[in-house]
Write an enzyme that holds these catalytic residues in place. Structure first.
Site, PDB file in Angstrom:
ATOM      1  N   CYS A  30      36.277  36.170  31.025  1.00 23.13           N
ATOM      2  CA  CYS A  30      37.109  37.101  30.259  1.00 23.13           C
ATOM      3  C   CYS A  30      38.147  36.326  29.436  1.00 23.13           C
ATOM      4  O   CYS A  30      37.793  35.689  28.453  1.00 23.13           O
ATOM      5  CB  CYS A  30      37.748  38.127  31.205  1.00 23.13           C
ATOM      6  N   HIS A  65      33.472  40.277  34.810  1.00 22.95           N
ATOM      7  CA  HIS A  65      34.175  39.586  35.892  1.00 22.95           C
ATOM      8  C   HIS A  65      33.292  39.403  37.125  1.00 22.95           C
ATOM      9  O   HIS A  65      33.232  40.293  37.975  1.00 22.95           O
ATOM     10  CB  HIS A  65      35.422  40.380  36.292  1.00 22.95           C
ATOM     11  N   GLU A 103      33.930  37.485  39.643  1.00 25.15           N
ATOM     12  CA  GLU A 103      34.785  37.358  40.830  1.00 25.15           C
ATOM     13  C   GLU A 103      35.215  38.717  41.367  1.00 25.15           C
ATOM     14  O   GLU A 103      35.574  38.848  42.538  1.00 25.15           O
ATOM     15  CB  GLU A 103      36.007  36.486  40.504  1.00 25.15           C
TER      16      GLU A 103
END
Length: 228
Positions: free
Chosen positions: A85, A196, A198
């Site tokens: 990002c 994302h 994560e």
């Protein structure tokens, strides 16, 4: 094997990335943006957030942070670098990845789950992903509209450097050219993506598909270490 996660003023996904790296089996350490070395990290993650408040353009100030000299040198040596990002935006501003991330076509901050296809499984970041898999990850950005001139997009695709694309049922959330969600550099060892991984590292978060990326990264680090 150690992954360094860079913390810029305004980063807000650094601890998430640190946790995902550890879940994938790596040692992980936070690296402050004013550091001038990577503290022995074998791979570097530039996390999501709003580095320096995204003033001027997203990533435009962060590219001048002292640690970016070490990140650039690491990439030149063939080291693995992942930008997520805002980290993707920083890498494009620093010239480590091609293209620019423009304002979303909707002119709104988009925050939702998206589906992704893997356009190239032969990278250090994707090689453990199942063939034909559709991944679920969240996005959260205002400037994720990937753009390059058409002739440069043609060359990027021909070289296999498009790694992720937005896919149905949600489709393209930001107007990115050719539904591009992630790319790699010429070496294949620097990767940026807007979704994302994560935040999709454990099933209790709604998806653990992001761990496929982190496990691919950690396994690639092990292969590089074994070959050294």
């Amino acid at each position: 094997m150690k992954i360094g996660v860079v913390v810029f003023p305004g980063s807000n996904c650094d601890r998430d990335a640190l946790h995902a790296a550890q879940l994938a089996g790596a040692d992980a350490e936070l690296l402050w943006h004013e550091d001038t070395d990577l503290h022995g990290a074998d791979a570097v993650v530039l996390p999501g957030g709003f580095a320096h408040g995204d003033y001027l353009r997203a990533g435009a100030i962060a590219r001048f942070s002292p640690i970016m000299g070490a990140v650039r040198a690491h990439a030149v040596r063939g080291g693995l670098v992942l930008g997520i990002c805002n980290g993707f935006q920083v890498l494009t501003e620093a010239g480590l990845l091609p293209g620019v991330l423009r304002r979303n076509a909707t002119m709104r901050f988009e925050h939702r789950w998206v589906s992704l296809t893997v356009a190239n499984r032969a990278t250090p970041f994707t090689w453990q992903m199942p063939d034909g898999a559709t991944l679920r990850m969240p996005i959260a950005h205002g400037e994720g509209n990937y753009w390059l001139p058409d002739e440069e997009l043609d060359a990027l695709e021909a070289a296999g450097r498009v790694v992720f694309r937005y896919a149905p049922p949600e489709g393209n959330p930001n107007g990115s050219a050719r539904h591009i969600a992630g790319v790699v550099d010429e070496s294949g060892r620097v990767c940026g993506l807007m979704p994302h991984p994560e935040r999709a590292s454990e099933a209790l978060l709604g998806s653990d598909d992001g761990m496929l990326l982190f496990r691919s990264l950690v396994s690639s680090m092990a292969q590089i270490e074994a070959a050294a």
